[in-house]
Scaffold this active site. Structure first.
Site, PDB file in Angstrom:
ATOM      1  N   ARG A 150     -52.380 -27.677  -7.216  1.00 15.64           N
ATOM      2  CA  ARG A 150     -52.641 -28.369  -8.489  1.00 15.64           C
ATOM      3  C   ARG A 150     -53.238 -29.753  -8.278  1.00 15.64           C
ATOM      4  O   ARG A 150     -54.056 -30.214  -9.043  1.00 15.64           O
ATOM      5  CB  ARG A 150     -51.315 -28.583  -9.227  1.00 15.64           C
ATOM      6  CG  ARG A 150     -50.819 -27.401  -9.962  1.00 15.64           C
ATOM      7  CD  ARG A 150     -49.622 -27.828 -10.812  1.00 15.64           C
ATOM      8  NE  ARG A 150     -50.033 -27.975 -12.213  1.00 15.64           N
ATOM      9  CZ  ARG A 150     -49.800 -27.048 -13.129  1.00 15.64           C
ATOM     10  NH1 ARG A 150     -49.177 -25.945 -12.812  1.00 15.64           N
ATOM     11  NH2 ARG A 150     -50.197 -27.221 -14.376  1.00 15.64           N
ATOM     12  N   LYS A 194     -39.365 -18.239   2.400  1.00 17.50           N
ATOM     13  CA  LYS A 194     -38.061 -18.027   1.804  1.00 17.50           C
ATOM     14  C   LYS A 194     -37.770 -19.171   0.812  1.00 17.50           C
ATOM     15  O   LYS A 194     -38.400 -20.215   0.947  1.00 17.50           O
ATOM     16  CB  LYS A 194     -36.977 -17.926   2.883  1.00 17.50           C
ATOM     17  CG  LYS A 194     -36.601 -19.270   3.535  1.00 17.50           C
ATOM     18  CD  LYS A 194     -35.291 -19.194   4.234  1.00 17.50           C
ATOM     19  CE  LYS A 194     -34.191 -19.861   3.475  1.00 17.50           C
ATOM     20  NZ  LYS A 194     -34.220 -21.334   3.490  1.00 17.50           N
ATOM     21  N   HIS A 230     -38.095 -18.244   9.276  1.00 19.95           N
ATOM     22  CA  HIS A 230     -38.674 -18.923  10.441  1.00 19.95           C
ATOM     23  C   HIS A 230     -37.765 -18.853  11.672  1.00 19.95           C
ATOM     24  O   HIS A 230     -38.211 -19.057  12.789  1.00 19.95           O
ATOM     25  CB  HIS A 230     -39.107 -20.360  10.107  1.00 19.95           C
ATOM     26  CG  HIS A 230     -37.997 -21.353  10.079  1.00 19.95           C
ATOM     27  ND1 HIS A 230     -37.178 -21.509   9.006  1.00 19.95           N
ATOM     28  CD2 HIS A 230     -37.564 -22.244  11.010  1.00 19.95           C
ATOM     29  CE1 HIS A 230     -36.294 -22.458   9.263  1.00 19.95           C
ATOM     30  NE2 HIS A 230     -36.508 -22.929  10.483  1.00 19.95           N
ATOM     31  N   LYS A 238     -38.416 -18.279  16.231  1.00 19.35           N
ATOM     32  CA  LYS A 238     -37.940 -19.137  17.330  1.00 19.35           C
ATOM     33  C   LYS A 238     -37.858 -18.313  18.609  1.00 19.35           C
ATOM     34  O   LYS A 238     -37.285 -17.218  18.610  1.00 19.35           O
ATOM     35  CB  LYS A 238     -36.564 -19.736  17.000  1.00 19.35           C
ATOM     36  CG  LYS A 238     -36.611 -20.777  15.867  1.00 19.35           C
ATOM     37  CD  LYS A 238     -35.237 -21.393  15.632  1.00 19.35           C
ATOM     38  CE  LYS A 238     -35.187 -22.208  14.351  1.00 19.35           C
ATOM     39  NZ  LYS A 238     -35.607 -23.591  14.489  1.00 19.35           N
ATOM     40  N   GLU A 298     -26.383 -28.781  11.119  1.00 20.42           N
ATOM     41  CA  GLU A 298     -27.476 -29.752  10.984  1.00 20.42           C
ATOM     42  C   GLU A 298     -26.886 -31.129  10.801  1.00 20.42           C
ATOM     43  O   GLU A 298     -25.864 -31.275  10.106  1.00 20.42           O
ATOM     44  CB  GLU A 298     -28.317 -29.424   9.756  1.00 20.42           C
ATOM     45  CG  GLU A 298     -29.119 -28.162   9.899  1.00 20.42           C
ATOM     46  CD  GLU A 298     -30.008 -27.969   8.685  1.00 20.42           C
ATOM     47  OE1 GLU A 298     -31.142 -28.465   8.711  1.00 20.42           O
ATOM     48  OE2 GLU A 298     -29.544 -27.354   7.722  1.00 20.42           O
ATOM     49  N   ASP A 327     -29.138 -20.627   1.302  1.00 22.70           N
ATOM     50  CA  ASP A 327     -30.171 -21.332   2.072  1.00 22.70           C
ATOM     51  C   ASP A 327     -30.173 -20.919   3.545  1.00 22.70           C
ATOM     52  O   ASP A 327     -31.224 -20.843   4.165  1.00 22.70           O
ATOM     53  CB  ASP A 327     -29.922 -22.849   1.955  1.00 22.70           C
ATOM     54  CG  ASP A 327     -31.039 -23.672   2.570  1.00 22.70           C
ATOM     55  OD1 ASP A 327     -32.201 -23.419   2.223  1.00 22.70           O
ATOM     56  OD2 ASP A 327     -30.743 -24.557   3.407  1.00 22.70           O
ATOM     57  N   HIS A 382     -31.263 -16.741   7.749  1.00 24.64           N
ATOM     58  CA  HIS A 382     -31.249 -17.085   9.178  1.00 24.64           C
ATOM     59  C   HIS A 382     -30.011 -16.539   9.900  1.00 24.64           C
ATOM     60  O   HIS A 382     -30.109 -15.941  10.969  1.00 24.64           O
ATOM     61  CB  HIS A 382     -31.287 -18.603   9.369  1.00 24.64           C
ATOM     62  CG  HIS A 382     -32.401 -19.274   8.615  1.00 24.64           C
ATOM     63  ND1 HIS A 382     -33.625 -18.691   8.432  1.00 24.64           N
ATOM     64  CD2 HIS A 382     -32.479 -20.487   8.015  1.00 24.64           C
ATOM     65  CE1 HIS A 382     -34.407 -19.520   7.738  1.00 24.64           C
ATOM     66  NE2 HIS A 382     -33.728 -20.610   7.475  1.00 24.64           N
ATOM     67  N   LYS A 410     -24.631 -28.946   6.450  1.00 24.26           N
ATOM     68  CA  LYS A 410     -25.447 -30.156   6.538  1.00 24.26           C
ATOM     69  C   LYS A 410     -24.511 -31.314   6.869  1.00 24.26           C
ATOM     70  O   LYS A 410     -23.312 -31.254   6.596  1.00 24.26           O
ATOM     71  CB  LYS A 410     -26.107 -30.455   5.195  1.00 24.26           C
ATOM     72  CG  LYS A 410     -26.992 -29.331   4.676  1.00 24.26           C
ATOM     73  CD  LYS A 410     -28.448 -29.673   4.855  1.00 24.26           C
ATOM     74  CE  LYS A 410     -29.362 -28.592   4.329  1.00 24.26           C
ATOM     75  NZ  LYS A 410     -30.525 -28.375   5.181  1.00 24.26           N
TER      76      LYS A 410
HETATM   77  C1  BG6 Z   1     -34.531 -23.885   6.170  1.00 22.78           C
HETATM   78  C2  BG6 Z   1     -33.527 -24.394   5.169  1.00 22.78           C
HETATM   79  O1  BG6 Z   1     -34.795 -22.527   5.946  1.00 22.78           O
HETATM   80  O2  BG6 Z   1     -34.011 -24.062   7.486  1.00 22.78           O
HETATM   81  C3  BG6 Z   1     -33.215 -25.851   5.433  1.00 22.78           C
HETATM   82  O3  BG6 Z   1     -34.059 -24.259   3.857  1.00 22.78           O
HETATM   83  C4  BG6 Z   1     -32.779 -26.056   6.858  1.00 22.78           C
HETATM   84  O4  BG6 Z   1     -32.215 -26.328   4.544  1.00 22.78           O
HETATM   85  C5  BG6 Z   1     -33.771 -25.411   7.826  1.00 22.78           C
HETATM   86  O5  BG6 Z   1     -32.720 -27.452   7.102  1.00 22.78           O
HETATM   87  C6  BG6 Z   1     -33.241 -25.441   9.243  1.00 22.78           C
HETATM   88  O6  BG6 Z   1     -34.246 -25.052  10.113  1.00 22.78           O
HETATM   89  P1  BG6 Z   1     -34.278 -25.565  11.624  1.00 22.78           P
HETATM   90  O7  BG6 Z   1     -35.440 -24.834  12.211  1.00 22.78           O
HETATM   91  O8  BG6 Z   1     -34.452 -27.049  11.567  1.00 22.78           O
HETATM   92  O9  BG6 Z   1     -32.972 -25.171  12.211  1.00 22.78           O
END
Ligand code: BG6
Length: 508
Positions: free
Chosen positions: A47, A154, A184, A188, A222, A241, A246, A346
Site C-alpha cells: 500500500r 504463519k 521458519h 533451521k 526467548e 504463536d 514451531h 517471552k
Molecule cells: C515467530 C514468532 O514465528 O518466531 C515470534 O511469531 C518469535 O513471536 C519467533 O519471536 C522466534 O523465532 P526465532 O527464529 O527467533 O527463534
C-alpha cells in the site's frame, strides 16, 4: 546446488519488517552464493507508495542492518538491488491486480523470466484470502505456462475452523502442490539435523522409544518481549504463536517414524502421523497439564523492563499468555506412556531452543551418585544458539572407590571450519524457488495441529478460573510449571547460552 529456474518473485506486504529484516537479506545471501536464478526480478507490492529507487534504498538499508553477510560491498549491493522493483497496490482493488498482471507480463517478456512466478504473502494473515482471490481472478494461478507458487507466512488460521476455511478457499483456486506454508523453524539447519541425527546414525534408533526414553523436553525460550508486535501478539499468545507450529513441528521430527524416502510427502506423512497420535488434552485436564503465564515488570541486568500489560498494543487487563508449559502424550507404539514436556515463553533469561531426550536409568544402581540429578544419560539437541549436540553420561571419577561423575560429549557447529550455516529464510526461499516443499507445512498437518490446540484454547476461554500466573520478566516462568513434571526430584533443564554449561549459574 542447482540454480533455480528464471522467475519473478512478488512480495506482498513488502514495506513491512519481514521483507527488510529477513526476506531481502536472505535473497541477497543466496545471490552471493550464486543460488538465485540466472534471470530474476524481485518485485515488492504494498500500500505504501515507493518509487523503485526508494524501495531499493530501503531494502539496501535492510541488508546492511540485518544481513548475516559481513560487510557486503557496495558493488554487490548495487548489483543485487538492481533486480528490485516496486508496485503500489491496494489489495482489495481488482483494477490494481489487472495492472499488476500487465506489469508482470511486460517484465517477464523483457527479462526473460520464463513465465514463472512466486507470490510471497508477507501481509497480515487476514488478507491472504483477498490477495489470493485477486491473483487467481487475473489468471495468475494458472500454470499452463510456467509455474505459479504461493508462499504463506504463519499464522495460517487462528484455530481449526479458520485454518480449514483458509485451506478450502485456497484449494478452490490453487493446487496444494502450489502452496508453501512457512514454518521458519523447519528452515533451521539444526532442526533438519534432527532427521540426520536420528536416521543417519545406527546407535540411536534402537534406543529411541518408550523402552529406553524416560521423557522428552522441548524448550524454546526467548529473552525479548513482544517488542512492536503487541497488538498481533495479544490476539495470539504463546500457544498459537509458538506451539501450534514451531514446537509441534520439532515434536514431529523428534517422534516420527523413519520416512521411506526424503520426498516431501514421505517426510510430511510421518510428521502428520505423529500429530494424529497426539493424545487430546481434555478440557478437565487443562489446568493440570497446561501452565500459562504472563511476564510482569522487573529489572533485568539493572535495566527496568515493562510488564506485558504495559507493552504497546496490549490490553491493560490482557489475559494473553506469554509463557506456556505443558505435558502431553503421543499415543502410539513407540511413545505410549512417555511424557513430552514443552515450554516456551517471552522475556525468559536467555534465548535458547533445545530438544532434550532423557534416557531411563539403569535397572540396578550399582554406584552411588554424588550429584542430585537422577538421570545419567541425556541427549541434547541444541537448535540455537551454540548450535550442536551434547550427550551426557556417567564416568568413574579417578581415585579410590567408585565415585561417578556426569560428563559431557559435545559437538558444536561453530567448530566446523569454513562452514556457513544458512539462515532459515535462505533455505526456505531457495526450496520454494526449486519447488521442494519438504520443509513446508501441508494442509492436513496444519489442520491436525489446530485440532490439538483448539481444546486448550477453548478450555481457557470457557473457564476463566484457570490461572494465568505472573512471572517476573527475565525468569524461567511460573514455578508452577515444575508441578507438571512427574516423578520426585525431577525438574526442567535450565539451559545456558553455551550448550555445555549447566545449572542456574551460567552465562545467559
Ligand atoms: C515467530 C514468532 O514465528 O518466531 C515470534 O511469531 C518469535 O513471536 C519467533 O519471536 C522466534 O523465532 P526465532 O527464529 O527467533 O527463534
Amino acid at each position: 546446488m542447482k540454480k533455480p529456474d528464471n522467475l519473478i518473485l512478488i512480495i506482498f506486504g513488502a514495506s513491512g519488517d519481514l521483507a527488510s529484516r529477513k526476506l531481502i537479506p536472505a535473497l541477497f545471501s543466496l545471490k552471493l552464493q550464486n543460488l538465485l536464478p540466472e534471470k530474476f526480478v524481485i518485485m515488492g507490492a504494498g500500500r505504501t507508495p515507493f518509487s523503485d529507487e526508494d524501495f531499493r534504498k530501503k531494502m539496501k538499508e535492510g541488508i546492511i542492518t540485518f544481513s548475516e553477510e559481513n560487510d557486503p560491498d557496495e558493488h554487490q549491493l548495487e548489483q543485487f538491488t538492481g533486480h528490485l522493483s516496486y508496485i503500489r497496490i491496494d489489495n482489495t482493488s481488482a483494477g490494481d491486480f489487472k495492472k499488476l498482471r500487465e506489469k508482470l507480463l511486460d517484465m517477464d517478456k523483457s527479462y526473460g523470466t520464463g513465465s514463472n512466478y512466486i507470490f510471497y504473502m508477507a501481509t497480515p494473515p487476514g488478507i491472504y484470502k483477498t490477495v489470493s482471490e485477486n491473483l487467481a481472478m487475473v489468471g495468475m494461478a494458472d500454470q499452463s505456462k510456467g509455474f505459479r507458487r504461493f508462499i504463506y507466512e504463519k499464522p495460517f488460521g487462528y484455530d481449526l475452523e479458520s485454518g480449514r476455511a483458509l485451506n478450502n478457499i485456497l484449494h478452490e483456486m490453487i493446487g496444494e502442490n502450489q502452496i508453501y506454508r512457512i514454518d521458519h523453524y523447519l528452515g533451521k539447519e539444526t532442526v533438519q539435523n534432527v532427521l540426520v541425527t536420528r536416521f543417519a546414525n545406527g546407535i540411536f534408533e534402537p534406543l529411541w522409544n518408550r523402552n529406553y526414553i524416560h521423557r522428552v523436553e522441548i524448550t524454546s525460550a526467548e529473552s525479548i518481549g513482544v517488542e512492536e508486535r503487541g497488538s498481533y501478539y495479544d490476539s495470539s499468545g504463546a500457544l498459537r504463536d509458538m506451539v501450534q507450529n514451531h514446537i509441534l513441528q520439532m515434536t514431529g521430527l523428534t517422534a516420527m517414524e523413519p520416512p521411506s524416502s526424503l520426498e516431501p510427502d514421505a517426510v510430511r506423512n510421518e510428521i502428520l502421523k505423529v500429530f494424529q497420535s497426539l493424545q487430546p488434552v481434555r478440557e478437565a485436564d487443562v489446568a493440570k497439564q497446561v501452565i500459562r503465564g504472563q511476564y510482569t515488570g522487573s529489572t533485568i541486568r539493572e535495566e527496568c523492563v515493562s510488564g506485558y500489560r504495559q507493552e504497546k498494543g496490549v490490553a491493560e487487563n490482557s489475559m494473553t499468555e506469554t509463557y506456556i508449559a505443558m505435558k502431553f502424550y503421543i499415543n502410539n507404539w513407540r511413545w505410549g506412556g512417555v511424557p513430552f514436556y514443552i515450554r516456551t515463553g517471552k522475556r525468559m533469561p536467555a534465548r535458547v531452543t533445545e530438544i532434550v531426550i532423557y534416557f531411563k536409568r539403569t535397572p540396578h544402581h550399582l554406584f552411588q551418585r554424588q550429584e542430585g540429578n537422577l538421570i545419567s544419560n541425556m541427549l541434547i539437541i541444541r537448535i540455537q544458539p551454540d548450535e550442536g549436540i551434547l550427550l551426557k553420561f556417567d564416568m568413574k571419577e579417578p581415585g579410590s572407590g567408585f565415585n561417578i561423575k556426569n560428563v559431557n560429549m559435545d559437538f558444536h557447529y561453530k567448530d566446523l571450519a569454513d562452514v556457513r550455516v544458512p539462515s532459515a529464510y535462505e533455505r526456505l526461499l531457495y526450496d520454494a524457488m526449486t519447488g521442494d516443499s519438504t520443509l513446508f507445512s501441508r494442509d492436513d498437518e496444519i489442520e491436525t495441529a489446530w485440532k490439538f490446540i483448539d481444546p486448550i484454547q477453548k478450555a481457557w476461554a470457557n473457564n476463566p478460573g484457570i490461572k494465568l500466573y505472573g512471572y517476573p520478566a527475565g525468569t524461567w516462568g511460573p514455578s508452577n510449571a515444575n508441578e507438571i513434571i512427574e516423578g520426585c526430584g525431577l525438574d526442567w533443564r535450565y539451559p545456558c547460552k553455551n550448550l555445555t554449561d549447566d545449572g542456574l549459574l551460567c552465562e545467559l
